[in-house]
Design a protein around this motif. Structure first.
Motif, PDB file in Angstrom:
ATOM      1  N   MET A 328      18.799  -6.152 -37.712  1.00  0.00           N
ATOM      2  CA  MET A 328      20.116  -6.291 -38.282  1.00  0.00           C
ATOM      3  C   MET A 328      20.613  -6.136 -39.559  1.00  0.00           C
ATOM      4  SD  MET A 328      21.142  -9.232 -35.408  1.00  0.00           S
ATOM      5  CE  MET A 328      19.849  -9.897 -34.420  1.00  0.00           C
ATOM      6  N   GLU A 329      21.517  -5.434 -40.304  1.00  0.00           N
ATOM      7  CA  GLU A 329      22.027  -5.470 -41.389  1.00  0.00           C
ATOM      8  C   GLU A 329      23.174  -6.200 -41.470  1.00  0.00           C
ATOM      9  OE1 GLU A 329      20.374  -3.502 -44.605  1.00  0.00           O
ATOM     10  OE2 GLU A 329      19.275  -5.009 -43.488  1.00  0.00           O
ATOM     11  N   ILE A 330      23.511  -7.003 -42.724  1.00  0.00           N
ATOM     12  CA  ILE A 330      24.760  -7.957 -42.712  1.00  0.00           C
ATOM     13  C   ILE A 330      25.414  -7.433 -43.909  1.00  0.00           C
ATOM     14  CG2 ILE A 330      25.482 -10.279 -42.885  1.00  0.00           C
ATOM     15  CD1 ILE A 330      22.719 -11.106 -41.656  1.00  0.00           C
ATOM     16  N   LYS A 331      26.419  -6.910 -43.733  1.00  0.00           N
ATOM     17  CA  LYS A 331      27.427  -6.570 -44.871  1.00  0.00           C
ATOM     18  C   LYS A 331      28.697  -7.449 -44.834  1.00  0.00           C
ATOM     19  CE  LYS A 331      24.145  -3.583 -45.830  1.00  0.00           C
ATOM     20  NZ  LYS A 331      23.446  -3.726 -47.002  1.00  0.00           N
ATOM     21  N   ALA A 332      29.036  -8.096 -46.157  1.00  0.00           N
ATOM     22  CA  ALA A 332      30.458  -8.473 -46.023  1.00  0.00           C
ATOM     23  C   ALA A 332      31.801  -7.759 -46.282  1.00  0.00           C
ATOM     24  CB  ALA A 332      30.301  -9.787 -47.328  1.00  0.00           C
ATOM     25  N   ASN A 337      30.473   1.696 -44.142  1.00  0.00           N
ATOM     26  CA  ASN A 337      29.871   2.733 -45.019  1.00  0.00           C
ATOM     27  C   ASN A 337      28.676   3.353 -44.187  1.00  0.00           C
ATOM     28  OD1 ASN A 337      28.297   4.203 -46.980  1.00  0.00           O
ATOM     29  ND2 ASN A 337      29.735   3.427 -48.474  1.00  0.00           N
ATOM     30  N   SER A 338      28.204   4.546 -44.007  1.00  0.00           N
ATOM     31  CA  SER A 338      27.244   4.955 -43.366  1.00  0.00           C
ATOM     32  C   SER A 338      25.651   4.436 -44.124  1.00  0.00           C
ATOM     33  CB  SER A 338      27.106   6.419 -43.393  1.00  0.00           C
ATOM     34  OG  SER A 338      27.251   7.143 -44.724  1.00  0.00           O
ATOM     35  N   ASP A 339      25.803   4.179 -45.218  1.00  0.00           N
ATOM     36  CA  ASP A 339      24.748   3.570 -45.987  1.00  0.00           C
ATOM     37  C   ASP A 339      24.208   2.234 -45.446  1.00  0.00           C
ATOM     38  OD1 ASP A 339      24.846   5.561 -47.787  1.00  0.00           O
ATOM     39  OD2 ASP A 339      25.589   4.525 -49.398  1.00  0.00           O
ATOM     40  N   PHE A 340      25.229   1.393 -44.766  1.00  0.00           N
ATOM     41  CA  PHE A 340      24.722   0.285 -44.169  1.00  0.00           C
ATOM     42  C   PHE A 340      23.732   0.353 -43.185  1.00  0.00           C
ATOM     43  CE2 PHE A 340      29.330  -1.543 -44.625  1.00  0.00           C
ATOM     44  CZ  PHE A 340      29.176  -1.551 -45.991  1.00  0.00           C
ATOM     45  N   ALA A 341      23.465   1.434 -42.492  1.00  0.00           N
ATOM     46  CA  ALA A 341      22.600   1.684 -41.488  1.00  0.00           C
ATOM     47  C   ALA A 341      21.175   2.273 -41.946  1.00  0.00           C
ATOM     48  CB  ALA A 341      23.078   2.296 -40.423  1.00  0.00           C
ATOM     49  N   VAL A 342      21.228   2.676 -43.193  1.00  0.00           N
ATOM     50  CA  VAL A 342      19.998   3.462 -43.783  1.00  0.00           C
ATOM     51  C   VAL A 342      18.763   2.658 -43.528  1.00  0.00           C
ATOM     52  CG1 VAL A 342      18.913   4.269 -45.858  1.00  0.00           C
ATOM     53  CG2 VAL A 342      21.245   4.726 -45.381  1.00  0.00           C
ATOM     54  N   ASN A 343      18.559   1.396 -43.724  1.00  0.00           N
ATOM     55  CA  ASN A 343      17.514   0.546 -43.785  1.00  0.00           C
ATOM     56  C   ASN A 343      16.801   0.508 -42.288  1.00  0.00           C
ATOM     57  OD1 ASN A 343      17.285   0.531 -46.472  1.00  0.00           O
ATOM     58  ND2 ASN A 343      17.346  -1.827 -46.600  1.00  0.00           N
ATOM     59  N   ILE A 344      17.910   0.299 -41.256  1.00  0.00           N
ATOM     60  CA  ILE A 344      17.664   0.243 -39.909  1.00  0.00           C
ATOM     61  C   ILE A 344      16.784   1.476 -39.627  1.00  0.00           C
ATOM     62  CG2 ILE A 344      18.450   0.188 -37.557  1.00  0.00           C
ATOM     63  CD1 ILE A 344      20.841  -1.854 -38.707  1.00  0.00           C
ATOM     64  N   GLY A 356      17.398  -1.573 -30.208  1.00  0.00           N
ATOM     65  CA  GLY A 356      18.679  -1.227 -30.860  1.00  0.00           C
ATOM     66  C   GLY A 356      19.061  -1.860 -32.185  1.00  0.00           C
ATOM     67  N   GLY A 357      19.491  -1.378 -33.310  1.00  0.00           N
ATOM     68  CA  GLY A 357      19.820  -2.023 -34.394  1.00  0.00           C
ATOM     69  C   GLY A 357      21.247  -2.249 -34.366  1.00  0.00           C
ATOM     70  N   SER A 358      21.886  -3.373 -35.183  1.00  0.00           N
ATOM     71  CA  SER A 358      22.987  -3.579 -35.653  1.00  0.00           C
ATOM     72  C   SER A 358      23.351  -3.585 -36.779  1.00  0.00           C
ATOM     73  CB  SER A 358      23.489  -4.876 -34.725  1.00  0.00           C
ATOM     74  OG  SER A 358      23.057  -4.860 -33.344  1.00  0.00           O
ATOM     75  N   VAL A 359      24.658  -3.248 -37.177  1.00  0.00           N
ATOM     76  CA  VAL A 359      25.455  -3.681 -38.504  1.00  0.00           C
ATOM     77  C   VAL A 359      26.282  -4.629 -38.130  1.00  0.00           C
ATOM     78  CG1 VAL A 359      26.421  -2.792 -40.629  1.00  0.00           C
ATOM     79  CG2 VAL A 359      24.681  -1.367 -39.562  1.00  0.00           C
TER      80      VAL A 359
END
Length: 385
Positions: A328-332, A337-344, A356-359
């Motif tokens: 899971m990526e956590i963004k305030a 933004n598509s960059d949010f999922a890059v690390n996943i 399955g990953g989550s933003v």
């Protein structure tokens, strides 16, 4: 009175075990939970000096006077009573006869493990969750949650938020510190806890903090253990697995109550939260604690980690469940933004156990982008396995 999600688990455990022990931060609602679930039980509070003195002087008389089924509050005040409870438990096969509540997690857990092994289940109750508040018809904005926090009293009474946390800090944090270890220099201790609030979501580096506080790193390690024992902070451990890369092995630090962290950062209203450079860190703290609450409320172990390697790849939150890893990526941010999922995407290539990953972010657009779920932070509990 706000209904707690963990109540169902408490009822179930009381049918399976002779004793159920509820631990958690002070003022998180342990007593209210126990009395709500078991309104007909006898109740006794070991914070009351006369009651505690009776139990110290004559434990058998105490247990005879306060007969089962019973709720015994603040059991950490008199851990020797657990040995007598063990003897009483062994006389009967009846379940759910003792409901114990207490804080100071490590000390209480050690005493329970020694005296009540095999006789008790342990529940960890954290402050209110967003899910619980929503079901009670209470819904706030992101920065209002970060500023107000989740202590039940703040939602049940008309209390000034800053004044509440000031008194909470002075009444409970300092008192617990005095009970657990002899801290002579409270000004240094206060500097330390405020510096921790300024490092929410960062790797724990006691050597660096030692220079800022003016005490040794070993002393800070002892103080950090006190704060963990009192459920003020917790460490999120890194996930270890042989991914063929050098992994970062230092834990990250978060506050159990994000409202207390905001208070320690001298934030006086939600508007200040919005503009604060640590707002993203506080938001990450809130989401991770929401996931932790959902796990505990379901009667599960934490099972939560983060991932970081020496090449800079990082996953904010990694859930281990059902032999799968859920990144899971956590963004305030309120806009995706598509960059949010890059690390996943990168993490998925490293490990074939990845599900399955989550933003998780602050926006309202909830959808699935490929195999990655995009969720508003108020839905965090829904992705906990």
């Amino acid at each position: 009175m706000i209904k707690r999600k963990i109540q169902q688990e408490l009822a179930k455990l009381a049918q399976e075990y002779k004793v159920v022990t509820i631990t958690g931060p002070r003022q998180s609602g342990k007593t209210t939970l126990a009395r709500m679930q078991f309104p007909d039980y006898n109740y006794v509070n070991l914070e009351e000096p006369e009651t505690r003195q009776l139990a110290e002087r004559d434990a058998k008389e105490f247990l005879k006077r306060y007969s089962t089924p019973i709720i015994i509050d603040e059991i950490q005040r008199l851990p020797m009573l657990l040995s007598y409870i063990q003897v009483e438990c062994d006389k009967s096969s009846a379940k759910g006869q003792y409901i114990l509540t207490g804080s100071h997690q490590p000390a209480l857990k050690a005493e329970v493990a020694q005296s009540l092994a095999g006789r008790t289940a342990i529940l960890q109750l954290l402050p209110l969750s967003i899910e619980e508040l929503t079901e009670a018809g209470i819904q706030l904005d992101r920065d209002e949650y970060l500023f107000k926090g989740f202590m039940p009293q703040l939602y049940e009474e008309n209390i000034d938020i800053t004044r509440f946390y000031r008194n909470y800090y002075m009444t409970y944090v300092e008192r617990d510190a005095r009970q657990l270890v002899n801290i002579r220099n409270f000004s240094s201790f206060e500097i330390f806890i405020k510096l921790l609030a300024g490092r929410v979501g960062q790797l724990v580096n006691l050597n660096s903090l030692a220079g800022d506080v003016g005490v040794s790193s070993s002393t800070l390690g002892e103080w950090l253990s006190i704060l963990e024992a009192s459920y003020i902070v917790f460490r999120l451990l890194p996930y270890f697995e042989n991914f063929g890369k050098r992994l970062i092995k230092t834990p990250k630090l978060y506050f159990t109550e994000v409202g207390l962290a905001a208070y320690l950062l001298d934030l006086e209203n939600p508007g200040m939260v919005t503009r604060d450079p640590l707002m993203g860190n506080l938001f990450e703290n809130m989401v991770i604690v929401e996931a932790l609450k959902a796990r505990y409320n379901a009667g599960k172990d934490a099972g939560l980690y983060f991932f970081r390697d020496s090449n800079g790849l990082e996953i904010d939150l990694l859930q281990s469940a059902n032999r799968k890893l859920y990144p899971m990526e956590i963004k305030a941010a309120r806009t995706y933004n598509s960059d949010f999922a890059v690390n996943i995407r990168k993490f998925e290539k490293l490990n074939d156990k990845t599900a399955g990953g989550s933003v998780i972010y602050s926006g309202d657009n909830v959808q699935k982008i490929g195999d990655i779920q995009l969720l508003n932070f108020m839905d965090t509990a829904g992705i906990v396995h």
